[in-house]
Structures are given as structure tokens and as C-alpha cells.
Write an enzyme that holds these catalytic residues in place. Structure first.
Site, PDB file in Angstrom:
ATOM      1  N   TYR A 182     -11.894   1.800   5.231  1.00  0.00           N
ATOM      2  CA  TYR A 182     -10.876   2.397   4.354  1.00  0.00           C
ATOM      3  C   TYR A 182     -10.244   1.319   3.464  1.00  0.00           C
ATOM      4  O   TYR A 182     -10.192   1.453   2.235  1.00  0.00           O
ATOM      5  CB  TYR A 182      -9.802   3.098   5.206  1.00  0.00           C
ATOM      6  CG  TYR A 182      -8.606   3.554   4.415  1.00  0.00           C
ATOM      7  CD1 TYR A 182      -8.730   4.517   3.416  1.00  0.00           C
ATOM      8  CD2 TYR A 182      -7.337   3.010   4.648  1.00  0.00           C
ATOM      9  CE1 TYR A 182      -7.632   4.940   2.680  1.00  0.00           C
ATOM     10  CE2 TYR A 182      -6.236   3.421   3.918  1.00  0.00           C
ATOM     11  CZ  TYR A 182      -6.387   4.377   2.933  1.00  0.00           C
ATOM     12  OH  TYR A 182      -5.296   4.780   2.195  1.00  0.00           O
TER      13      TYR A 182
HETATM   14  N1  LIG Z   1       0.156   8.720   3.093  1.00  0.00           N
HETATM   15  C1  LIG Z   1       0.164   7.395   3.231  1.00  0.00           C
HETATM   16  O1  LIG Z   1       0.877   6.844   4.070  1.00  0.00           O
HETATM   17  C2  LIG Z   1      -0.723   6.522   2.381  1.00  0.00           C
HETATM   18  C3  LIG Z   1      -0.648   5.133   2.548  1.00  0.00           C
HETATM   19  C4  LIG Z   1      -1.447   4.319   1.739  1.00  0.00           C
HETATM   20  C5  LIG Z   1      -2.272   4.881   0.797  1.00  0.00           C
HETATM   21  N2  LIG Z   1      -2.347   6.243   0.665  1.00  0.00           N
HETATM   22  C6  LIG Z   1      -3.239   6.777  -0.357  1.00  0.00           C
HETATM   23  O2  LIG Z   1      -2.497   7.671  -1.172  1.00  0.00           O
HETATM   24  C7  LIG Z   1      -3.329   8.753  -1.621  1.00  0.00           C
HETATM   25  C8  LIG Z   1      -2.725  10.083  -1.228  1.00  0.00           C
HETATM   26  O3  LIG Z   1      -2.574  10.110   0.179  1.00  0.00           O
HETATM   27  P1  LIG Z   1      -2.044  11.385   0.955  1.00  0.00           P
HETATM   28  O4  LIG Z   1      -1.336  10.900   2.162  1.00  0.00           O
HETATM   29  O5  LIG Z   1      -1.369  12.301   0.024  1.00  0.00           O
HETATM   30  O6  LIG Z   1      -3.436  12.014   1.437  1.00  0.00           O
HETATM   31  P2  LIG Z   1      -3.917  13.558   1.480  1.00  0.00           P
HETATM   32  O7  LIG Z   1      -5.180  13.556   2.274  1.00  0.00           O
HETATM   33  O8  LIG Z   1      -2.800  14.417   1.929  1.00  0.00           O
HETATM   34  O9  LIG Z   1      -4.222  13.897  -0.046  1.00  0.00           O
HETATM   35  C9  LIG Z   1      -5.438  13.655  -0.686  1.00  0.00           C
HETATM   36  C10 LIG Z   1      -5.889  14.944  -1.362  1.00  0.00           C
HETATM   37  O10 LIG Z   1      -7.059  14.672  -2.131  1.00  0.00           O
HETATM   38  C11 LIG Z   1      -7.971  15.728  -1.990  1.00  0.00           C
HETATM   39  N3  LIG Z   1      -9.312  15.171  -2.194  1.00  0.00           N
HETATM   40  C12 LIG Z   1      -9.938  14.233  -1.440  1.00  0.00           C
HETATM   41  N4  LIG Z   1     -11.169  13.974  -1.924  1.00  0.00           N
HETATM   42  C13 LIG Z   1     -11.323  14.758  -3.023  1.00  0.00           C
HETATM   43  C14 LIG Z   1     -12.382  14.949  -3.950  1.00  0.00           C
HETATM   44  N5  LIG Z   1     -13.550  14.297  -3.817  1.00  0.00           N
HETATM   45  N6  LIG Z   1     -12.204  15.824  -4.975  1.00  0.00           N
HETATM   46  C15 LIG Z   1     -11.048  16.520  -5.109  1.00  0.00           C
HETATM   47  N7  LIG Z   1     -10.005  16.368  -4.249  1.00  0.00           N
HETATM   48  C16 LIG Z   1     -10.149  15.518  -3.214  1.00  0.00           C
HETATM   49  C17 LIG Z   1      -7.751  16.268  -0.580  1.00  0.00           C
HETATM   50  O11 LIG Z   1      -8.139  17.630  -0.456  1.00  0.00           O
HETATM   51  C18 LIG Z   1      -6.255  16.058  -0.393  1.00  0.00           C
HETATM   52  O12 LIG Z   1      -5.529  17.241  -0.686  1.00  0.00           O
HETATM   53  C19 LIG Z   1      -4.704   8.486  -1.021  1.00  0.00           C
HETATM   54  O13 LIG Z   1      -5.475   7.775  -1.972  1.00  0.00           O
HETATM   55  C20 LIG Z   1      -4.399   7.592   0.171  1.00  0.00           C
HETATM   56  O14 LIG Z   1      -5.510   6.785   0.512  1.00  0.00           O
HETATM   57  C21 LIG Z   1      -1.583   7.079   1.429  1.00  0.00           C
END
Ligand SMILES: NC(=O)c1ccc[n+]([C@@H]2O[C@H](COP(=O)([O-])OP(=O)(O)OC[C@H]3O[C@@H](n4cnc5c(N)ncnc54)[C@H](O)[C@@H]3O)[C@@H](O)[C@H]2O)c1
Length: 320
Positions: A152
């Protein structure tokens, strides 16, 4: 102003879209509603933002670049906030392929379309996991991030490197935001706050990896959203037009203290099972947020007592 938000049905994408819609921005949201976790939760988030006239939702997989290009053309989009990805460190241990597809191939589509359509600013999600096993805290953006300890983290670090190259070669303005453990209402079911709350309420044991000795820079969702918004209109002016910023609270809390705060709010003790550290897990995260605070007006305010309380109130109401 029109903004394309990918992953708009996800935890952060939903909150960001909601905030921007309330401020009268036009949001074009894309999400494939994948089944990584409860799709109903994603639909509930969407239901809220679909109430806004200026929200346009498209359900498709971003692996389909021609659909993405058509959407960008249709709305003449100039700003993209790319949040769609396969999140989670532990899931990457057993499902490497989905990270390759969603975090590398999809990212390539996004950055290629951004170049072709002359996007004015591409902002995308990176992660605190890029700091790996660093023992120097707080972590700042100039620290070494060449030793990711999970796939990741490796995919997110790769995104940063690709974006740097596109900024310098094609003059594409890009900003990578390294989020630190985001939590709050409508949060992800695979993350600690959700799992701890659920298990305490259901009298189930909580699994405490690394015997509960992790520390995290827990950052409340509203602070993250304000941090993202604070940079939208200000890509770096000088060449290469590329920035990386930490988006954290700026302090690190022990997981045990986080758990104690949840117990206090629920007025119920947790049962737990202590487990060794998991491969890929970093022991501690702690952001230095001086770079973004100097660049924009970023100033995270929400302490964990308040943030956890907001989450639990939401959880009890949503799952009642
Ligand atoms: N939540 C955290 O603590 C955190 C920390 C560091 C980084 N991030 C990053 O922030 C971003 C958002 O995280 P989140 O917690 O909201 O995650 P999440 O999984 O809730 O949201 C991601 C969304 O993207 C959609 N998705 C994934 N692949 C896709 C594709 N190929 N086509 C269309 N849609 C797609 C999923 O259906 C999901 O709704 C991500 O990139 C994650 O890696 C999150």
C-alpha cells in the site's frame, strides 16, 4: 467552480464533496462503489450529497480511461481531487493485485488524462504510511520515504514520484497530501475507531496488534477536509509545480489512550486480545504540519475527545 472528486462515495470523498457542495461548488463525483466494505454505507453517504443540484454522480471504474476522459470533457473540468484508491495496509498483504490496479493503473489514467486535458491542479491522496519504520518524529516532508514496508505504502509513494515527473516534464500542477489516520462520522468499517466501537457494543473482543503499543496521529475528518480545500486554488507556482504536504493533527496518541476515550464515551469497558505486530504496520505516526500551515491556513482543531464523541453519536444513530 467545477471540481472532479474521485472516490466521492468513500469516507473522505463524501465529506469533501459535502463541504464543497455546501459552499456552492459544482462537484462531479466518480465512484465504482466497490465491495471492499459495506456498500450500503457508501450509498448512504451518496444519498446525502445527491440532494445537491450541483452534484453529478457517475458510477464506473476509473480503470476505464475513455469514460473518465468523456466526463472531464463534458464538464470542461480543470480541477481534480483524486481520492479513489484501494486503502488499508493490512488488506494489501493478501490482495496485492487490487492495489496494483486501483492505485497504480488507475493513477496512471488520472495523471495521463490530467496531462491531456490540461488540468490546472491535480490533488491526490498519499499516506503517512510512506514514512515506514522511521524513528525520527515528528515526520516532515523532507524525511526519507524510500523504504515502504507495505505494498500500500509503495503504491502511494509511486504516485508521488510519478506526479513529480509529470509536473517537471509536462508542467502539470500536482499536490500530494499525506493523510494521517483519518477518523470521524461515516468512517471506514475496517479502521480502529469503527471496529473498537462496534466490538465494545457487541461484547466482542478487540484485537490489539503490537499489544496496543501503536501510536497514531489521529486526524479528524473536518480538519482533513479543510486542509484539502486550503490548497485547491494554490498549486505551487514555480517549476516543477509539485508539492507534498502532511495532513495530520500534529501530535501522536497512544492507541490505548484512544481506546480509553472510546470506553469513556460508551461508558463500557472493552475486552481485548493482545496480538503481535502485523507485517506492514508502522509502530508510530506523528506529523510535522509546519509546511502546510505556512503555505495555507491549515490549522487542525479537533481533539480526540470531541472527534470520538462525534463519531460515536453518529454510529449509535446510524446503526440504531
Ligand atoms: N482514511 C484514512 O485514514 C486515510 C489515510 C491515508 C490515506 N488515505 C487515502 O485517502 C483516500 C480516501 O480514503 P478513504 O478512507 O476515503 O477510503 P474509501 O475506501 O472510503 O474511499 C475510496 C473510494 O474510492 C472508490 N474506488 C476505489 N477504486 C476505484 C476505482 N478503480 N474506480 C472508481 N472508484 C473507486 C471506492 O468505492 C471508495 O468509495 C485513499 O486514496 C486512501 O488511500 C486515507
Amino acid at each position: 467552480m467545477k471540481i472532479l472528486v474521485t472516490g466521492c462515495a468513500g469516507f473522505i470523498g463524501f465529506h469533501l464533496s459535502y463541504y464543497l457542495l455546501k459552499k456552492n461548488y459544482e462537484i462531479i463525483g466518480i465512484d465504482n462503489l466497490n465491495t471492499f466494505y459495506d456498500v450500503d454505507l457508501k450509498k448512504s453517504r451518496l444519498k446525502i450529497i445527491k440532494n445537491f443540484r450541483k452534484f453529478h454522480f457517475y458510477k464506473y471504474d476509473l480503470i476505464n480511461k475513455s469514460k473518465l476522459d468523456k466526463t472531464i470533457e463534458k464538464y470542461n473540468i480543470k480541477y481534480i481531487i483524486h481520492l479513489a484508491a484501494q486503502a488499508g495496509v493490512r488488506y494489501s498483504l493478501k490482495n496485492p493485485k487490487t492495489y496494483f490496479k486501483n492505485n497504480l493503473e488507475v493513477f496512471f489514467n488520472i495523471i495521463e488524462s490530467s496531462r491531456e486535458k490540461k488540468i490546472k491542479h491535480l490533488i491526490f491522496a498519499s499516506t503517512s504510511s510512506v514514512y515506514g519504520e522511521s524513528t525520527k518524529f515528528p515526520s516532515n516532508e523532507f524525511d526519507n520515504t524510500n523504504n515502504p514496508i507495505s505494498l500500500y505504502a509503495a503504491t502511494k509513494k509511486s504516485n508521488e514520484i510519478l506526479a513529480y515527473a509529470y509536473s517537471s516534464t509536462y508542467n502539470l500542477p500536482c499536490t500530494a497530501l499525506r493523510f494521517f489516520t483519518v477518523y470521524g462520522p461515516f468512517g471506514r468499517p475496517d479502521m480502529a475507531l469503527f471496529k473498537f466501537t462496534k466490538n465494545i457494543l457487541e461484547n466482542k473482543k478487540i484485537e490489539l496488534y503490537n499489544h496496543g503499543n501503536h501510536s497514531r496521529d489521529f486526524t479528524y475528518i473536518d480538519d482533513i477536509v479543510e486542509g484539502i480545500v486550503s490548497v485547491i486554488k494554490s498549486p505551487k507556482k514555480s517549476k516543477p509545480s509539485f508539492n507534498i504536504f502532511n495532513l495530520g493533527k500534529g501530535n501522536s496518541k497512544k492507541l490505548k489512550d484512544y481506546l480509553n476515550t472510546i470506553e469513556k464515551k460508551l461508558n463500557k469497558k472493552a475486552k481485548f486480545k493482545k496480538l503481535p505486530i502485523q507485517v506492514g504496520d508502522i509502530k508510530k505516526s506523528h506529523s510535522d504540519i509546519s509546511l502546510i500551515s505556512d503555505y495555507s491556513n491549515y490549522n487542525p482543531k479537533i481533539e480526540i475527545e470531541q472527534g470520538i464523541s462525534e463519531f460515536i453519536d453518529w454510529y449509535l444513530n446510524y446503526y440504531k
